[in-house]
Write a protein that holds these residues in place. Structure first.
Motif, mmCIF file in Angstrom:
data_model
loop_
_atom_site.group_PDB
_atom_site.id
_atom_site.type_symbol
_atom_site.label_atom_id
_atom_site.label_comp_id
_atom_site.label_asym_id
_atom_site.label_seq_id
_atom_site.Cartn_x
_atom_site.Cartn_y
_atom_site.Cartn_z
ATOM 1 N N SER A 101 -7.612 -6.385 -1.331
ATOM 2 C CA SER A 101 -7.923 -5.387 -2.352
ATOM 3 C C SER A 101 -7.502 -4.016 -1.826
ATOM 4 O O SER A 101 -8.038 -3.527 -0.830
ATOM 5 N N SER A 148 -7.203 1.723 -8.077
ATOM 6 C CA SER A 148 -8.348 1.066 -7.442
ATOM 7 C C SER A 148 -8.261 -0.450 -7.575
ATOM 8 O O SER A 148 -7.837 -0.981 -8.608
ATOM 9 N N ASN A 149 -8.659 -1.116 -6.476
ATOM 10 C CA ASN A 149 -8.805 -2.579 -6.467
ATOM 11 C C ASN A 149 -7.541 -3.311 -6.893
ATOM 12 O O ASN A 149 -7.595 -4.283 -7.661
ATOM 13 N N TYR A 150 -6.410 -2.836 -6.386
ATOM 14 C CA TYR A 150 -5.156 -3.565 -6.634
ATOM 15 C C TYR A 150 -5.169 -4.834 -5.786
ATOM 16 O O TYR A 150 -5.378 -4.783 -4.569
ATOM 17 N N GLU A 151 -4.967 -5.982 -6.394
ATOM 18 C CA GLU A 151 -5.036 -7.265 -5.706
ATOM 19 C C GLU A 151 -3.653 -7.705 -5.241
ATOM 20 O O GLU A 151 -2.772 -7.984 -6.058
ATOM 21 N N SER A 157 -6.600 -12.817 -1.384
ATOM 22 C CA SER A 157 -5.900 -11.564 -1.671
ATOM 23 C C SER A 157 -6.535 -10.416 -0.902
ATOM 24 O O SER A 157 -7.697 -10.500 -0.477
ATOM 25 N N SER A 177 -3.499 0.906 -14.984
ATOM 26 C CA SER A 177 -4.647 1.004 -14.079
ATOM 27 C C SER A 177 -4.684 2.298 -13.276
ATOM 28 O O SER A 177 -5.683 2.593 -12.635
ATOM 29 N N TYR A 224 0.848 -1.210 0.000
ATOM 30 C CA TYR A 224 0.000 0.000 0.000
ATOM 31 C C TYR A 224 0.880 1.256 0.000
ATOM 32 O O TYR A 224 0.648 2.195 -0.771
ATOM 33 N N ASN A 281 -5.488 7.878 -8.859
ATOM 34 C CA ASN A 281 -6.147 6.758 -8.180
ATOM 35 C C ASN A 281 -5.640 5.420 -8.706
ATOM 36 O O ASN A 281 -5.458 5.247 -9.917
ATOM 37 N N ASN A 337 -6.876 0.119 -2.290
ATOM 38 C CA ASN A 337 -7.302 1.326 -2.999
ATOM 39 C C ASN A 337 -6.449 2.496 -2.508
ATOM 40 O O ASN A 337 -6.377 2.759 -1.311
#
Length: 347
Positions: A121, A103-106, A119, A84, A36, A101, A123
């Motif tokens: 998720s 978003s929804n990086y796994e 995983s 992305s 993150y 942004n 943001n």
């Protein structure tokens, strides 16, 4: 006795497994947290880079985004998220903002899969503000968007009401404090540069040492060259051509235009006709876009650009239909505070 020993062994095994499980899940959490923060570093750098490019280099959002997208390819994580990451510009709110942004990086897990969680998720968002601030001074050494005109340097003071009359560059005199001259951005290296060798054009592919004001390109184009310039007035004004007198940097070479047109009556009438059309493109056919603030380049005693003064154009006076000798263009202005752009990371 055996049962007690077995219970103790099972308890130890349970505690061991529990501790391993806790440690393992903590490891997954730490891995996700680190990812993150790495993503946040990317979005933080993105909005600061985009904002600085837009303010200091070129007011073009697509170019700013392309610059950072190219930077992303230099790292593995950047390559991974380059398709992305989403940029959003807001030029309506005050202050203006640019947002990045992801978003929804796994982020895949290892130990958490034992509990059915494959995983995390993630943001991530970063926001930078672009705030216009009055400097409190009429002049500055930097502009994020120059006007297509130059005037002679003077002792400017905020609030001064000044009128500037268009004049042929061929008749330039430093003592003419009520005159404005046309300048051209992205000019060829064959005419009268006003930025001299103080500015470094090496990254633009230009060698100012080879510029020659007496070359054929400065004596033959005449009317067609000036007509093309006049058509580009509003584009020059809106392009956000930056210039920095402290670092000696500018988006592209800038030159005075008109020295090769001479000062004959026919050339004068031709210039007035073309220039008036270009000015109307900026101020509106009846001046409905006024007042407009512009950063005018100032010229020193040698006709060399030496800084910026900010003027607010409040009115105009033109005569373009009488005999050429009686035609004129005047811009009515007020000296105002120079503007600086402040960029801050707010989220």
């Amino acid at each position: 006795m055996k049962k007690a020993i077995i219970d103790q062994i099972l308890l130890i095994l349970f505690l061991f497994v529990a501790l391993v499980g806790i440690g393992a899940t903590i490891s997954d959490n730490m891995k996700a947290r680190d990812k993150y923060y790495n993503l946040k570093k990317i979005t933080d750098n993105a909005v600061l880079t985009l904002a600085k490019y837009y303010v200091n280099v070129e007011q073009n959002t697509d170019s700013a985004e392309n610059i950072y997208d190219n930077m992303l390819t230099q790292t593995n994580l950047g390559n991974e998220i380059s398709s992305s990451i989403v940029y959003t510009w807001d030029f309506i709110s005050q202050p203006n903002t640019v947002t990045a942004n992801i978003s929804n990086y796994e982020e895949s897990t290892f130990w958490f899969k034992l509990f059915g969680l494959n995983s995390f998720s993630l943001n991530v968002q970063s926001i930078a503000t672009i705030t216009t601030i009055d400097s409190g001074e009429p002049t500055s050494s930097y502009s994020a968007g120059i006007a297509p005109f130059a005037i002679n340097d003077s002792n400017f003071a905020i609030g001064d009401a000044l009128g500037f009359n268009y004049s042929l560059t061929a008749g330039w005199q430093y003592s003419d404090k009520d005159t404005f001259y046309p300048i051209l951005t992205n000019s060829d290296c064959d005419c009268n540069f006003i930025l001299s060798n103080k500015f470094d054009f090496s990254d633009l592919g230009f060698d100012v040492d080879n510029c020659n004001a007496s070359s054929s390109g400065c004596t033959t184009h005449g009317e067609s060259e000036f007509r093309d310039y006049a058509r580009e007035l509003d584009n020059i004004y809106n392009s956000g051509q930056s210039i920095d007198f402290e670092d000696g940097k500018t988006d592209s070479p800038i030159s005075l235009i008109g020295t090769y047109l001479g000062n004959t009556t026919s050339s004068w009438g031709t210039q007035i006709n073309h220039l008036s059309s270009g000015i109307y493109d900026i101020i509106g056919n009846s001046g409905q876009n006024l007042p407009i603030e512009m950063d005018f380049i100032t010229l020193d005693t040698g006709g060399i650009a030496n800084g910026i003064v900010r003027l607010k154009i409040t009115g105009y006076d033109m005569e373009t239909t009488t005999s050429p000798g009686n035609r004129y263009i005047q811009l009515i202005t007020e000296v105002v505070s120079a503007k600086t752009e402040e960029i801050k990371l707010v989220e």
